[in-house]
Design a protein around this motif. Structure first.
Motif, PDB file in Angstrom:
ATOM      1  N   GLU A   1       4.696  -7.280 -10.462  1.00 23.50           N
ATOM      2  CA  GLU A   1       5.854  -8.765  -9.818  1.00 23.50           C
ATOM      3  C   GLU A   1       6.286  -7.610  -8.231  1.00 23.50           C
ATOM      4  O   GLU A   1       5.826  -6.974  -8.218  1.00 23.50           O
ATOM      5  N   THR A   2       6.424  -8.619  -7.541  1.00 23.17           N
ATOM      6  CA  THR A   2       7.009  -8.678  -5.922  1.00 23.17           C
ATOM      7  C   THR A   2       8.109  -8.535  -5.498  1.00 23.17           C
ATOM      8  O   THR A   2       8.436  -8.074  -4.201  1.00 23.17           O
ATOM      9  N   GLU A   3       9.090  -8.926  -6.340  1.00 22.41           N
ATOM     10  CA  GLU A   3      11.131  -9.148  -5.980  1.00 22.41           C
ATOM     11  C   GLU A   3      11.231  -9.178  -7.815  1.00 22.41           C
ATOM     12  O   GLU A   3      10.699  -9.771  -8.100  1.00 22.41           O
TER      13      GLU A   3
ATOM     14  N   ILE B   1      11.882  -6.639  -9.817  1.00 23.88           N
ATOM     15  CA  ILE B   1      10.778  -6.512 -10.758  1.00 23.88           C
ATOM     16  C   ILE B   1      11.279  -6.591 -12.259  1.00 23.88           C
ATOM     17  O   ILE B   1      10.185  -7.101 -12.973  1.00 23.88           O
TER      18      ILE B   1
ATOM     19  N   ASP C   1       5.219  -2.655  -9.607  1.00 21.37           N
ATOM     20  CA  ASP C   1       5.439  -3.548  -8.135  1.00 21.37           C
ATOM     21  C   ASP C   1       4.327  -4.001  -6.904  1.00 21.37           C
ATOM     22  O   ASP C   1       4.080  -3.145  -6.193  1.00 21.37           O
ATOM     23  N   ALA C   2       4.662  -4.908  -7.100  1.00 24.39           N
ATOM     24  CA  ALA C   2       2.551  -5.021  -6.574  1.00 24.39           C
ATOM     25  C   ALA C   2       2.843  -5.526  -5.077  1.00 24.39           C
ATOM     26  O   ALA C   2       1.896  -5.733  -4.266  1.00 24.39           O
ATOM     27  N   SER C   3       3.873  -5.435  -4.451  1.00 22.59           N
ATOM     28  CA  SER C   3       4.095  -5.345  -2.621  1.00 22.59           C
ATOM     29  C   SER C   3       4.155  -4.324  -2.654  1.00 22.59           C
ATOM     30  O   SER C   3       4.188  -3.468  -1.079  1.00 22.59           O
ATOM     31  N   ALA C   4       3.965  -2.928  -3.312  1.00 18.75           N
ATOM     32  CA  ALA C   4       4.119  -1.337  -2.739  1.00 18.75           C
ATOM     33  C   ALA C   4       3.329  -1.362  -2.094  1.00 18.75           C
ATOM     34  O   ALA C   4       2.390  -1.989  -1.530  1.00 18.75           O
ATOM     35  N   PRO C   5       3.502  -0.707  -0.901  1.00 18.64           N
ATOM     36  CA  PRO C   5       2.407  -0.443   0.281  1.00 18.64           C
ATOM     37  C   PRO C   5       1.462   0.556  -0.338  1.00 18.64           C
ATOM     38  O   PRO C   5       0.283   0.349   0.804  1.00 18.64           O
TER      39      PRO C   5
ATOM     40  N   GLY D   1      -0.694  -0.130  -2.433  1.00 21.44           N
ATOM     41  CA  GLY D   1      -1.324  -0.859  -2.713  1.00 21.44           C
ATOM     42  C   GLY D   1      -1.981  -1.073  -4.450  1.00 21.44           C
ATOM     43  O   GLY D   1      -3.320  -0.154  -5.005  1.00 21.44           O
TER      44      GLY D   1
END
Ligand code: C5P
Length: 402
Positions: free
Chosen positions: A330-332, A334, A354-358, A360
């Motif tokens: 998820e990106t938000e 979660i 968290d797929a938006s995590a820096p 990667g």
């Protein structure tokens, strides 16, 4: 017979007052019929003698990188390859820093750099040294490379301070060694299906729809389950990873093939759906390469939804595995989205990240996940994917009653 019987530990003793506990560690390992080879650093030799280590380990003690006899007899590379596990106990702030930096300035550091075996470190140092951002950053980078840590404990220290920094007790270190070398057979007799990697959905003979999944997390889970004695059917989309040892692998390309392979692998006690299955496939796959032309509009693709493999394995029925685990990137929001997904798909657990995590998550070496079960949410720290896999496999063994 002890679970460590016949296993070989290379024990590196670095400098620190806690080095005396290494003697008890060797005694416990020898009592468990585990072979121990000691390497004593210059700092370590200030606190314990090679003679004590030699007497307890019943082996010659190594300390010198540039020993002519050792280089001609076996060589430092050989020393690290001949062990099943490298253990650094006590691990001083200095050796941890040298490991993190990849230095090879003495025999111990060279062995740690040259090894292809797992490494366990038991840090011991003054509380401020342990809490210093430099040491913490070194520990984070070692953990990211798959180094396992035991301790340090919290308590009174030789330097009269109180806090984290005490060497883990020798029995605790032995237990950590056992977990690494003899994880047991908690899943013996169980069959687990694991899906991993992306799927590729053809457009024409040369093009396809896909995603960035590397398969690292799913493959690590398959390997960790096999290490606990499970029979594992790994259904893998196209990845560049080697097949994990001891795992039955079925290579597929499309989502439809992945579903068919999962169904063919049933019955199973558990299923872990880690694959990043393409949501859509192309309605009509062209039999010849689609040609571009200057005057015609670009080709339009009609997409159809792919079958949901997780939902179909989780659907009630006589062949439903007892435990079905899904993943959610998820990106938000979660946890809220993952909770909804758990209900929607009908699975028992969701591993959410968290797929938006820096860092990667997709394609990276680390993962930071939350485990959602009927009992609630557990948030795990950022860990190497291999460690996430090991923890999840242990949880699955627990749920299976193993
Ligand atoms: O719906 P979403 O793709 O976010 O769900 C992710 C979870 O569902 C993962 O466990 C994935 O393996 C599984 N999945 C599946 N088949 C699909 C889509 C997702 O098994 N077609």
């Amino acid at each position: 017979m002890s679970r460590l019987a016949g296993r070989r530990v290379l024990l590196i003793i670095s400098g620190g007052i806690a080095a005396y506990k290494a003697l008890e560690l060797i005694r416990l390992l020898r009592a468990a019929e585990c072979a121990v080879q000691c390497v004593l650093t210059r700092g370590g030799a200030e606190f314990v003698t090679a003679l004590s280590l030699q007497a307890l380990s019943e082996n010659r003690v190594h300390g010198d990188l540039f020993s002519l006899t050792e280089e001609s007899e076996m060589g430092h590379i050989q020393l690290s390859r001949a062990a099943d596990l490298l253990v650094v106990a006590p691990a001083s702030a200095d050796i941890l820093a040298r490991m993190a930096a990849g230095l090879a300035d003495d025999l111990a550091a060279t062995l740690l750099l040259a090894t292809d075996k797992r490494v366990l470190v038991a840090p011991a140092m003054n509380v401020r040294m342990w809490l210093h951002p430099a040491t913490q950053a070194n520990m984070a980078s070692l953990a990211a490379r798959g180094v396992t840590v035991v301790g340090p404990g919290v308590g009174a220290m030789a330097c009269h301070e109180h806090g984290p920094g005490r060497l883990a007790e020798p029995a605790e270190i032995v237990a950590a060694i056992e977990r690494l070398l003899a994880p047991g057979d908690a899943l013996a007799g169980r069959h687990v299906i694991v899906t991993s990697g992306p799927t590729q959905e053809p457009i024409d003979p040369v093009r396809y729809l896909a995603n960035r999944s590397s398969g690292r997390q799913g493959h690590a889970i398959a390997a960790a389950l096999a290490e606990l004695g499970a029979r594992v059917s790994l259904i893998s989309g196209p990845v560049t990873l080697a097949d994990p040892p001891g795992v039955g692998v079925c290579h597929v390309v499309t989502a439809a093939e992945m579903l068919a392979a999962c169904q063919a692998a049933l019955p199973a006690d558990a299923a872990v759906c880690c694959a990043a299955v393409a949501d859509w496939r192309v309605a009509e796959v062209a039999s010849q390469k689609l040609k571009k032309s200057a005057d015609a509009a670009p080709a339009r693709l009609t997409l159809l939804p792919n079958p949901d493999i997780l939902a179909s394995l989780a659907a009630p029925g006589p062949l439903r595995p007892k435990l079905v685990v899904g993943f959610a990137a998820e990106t938000e929001h979660i946890l809220a989205h993952a909770q909804a997904k758990r209900a929607r798909k009908g699975c028992d657990w969701i591993v959410a990240n968290d797929a938006s995590a820096p860092a990667g998550i997709m394609g990276g070496a680390e993962n930071e996940v939350h485990l959602l079960t009927a009992e609630g949410v557990e948030s795990w720290p950022r860990l190497p994917k291999t460690e996430v896999a090991r923890r999840l496999a242990l949880r699955i063994a627990g749920a299976m009653g193993g």
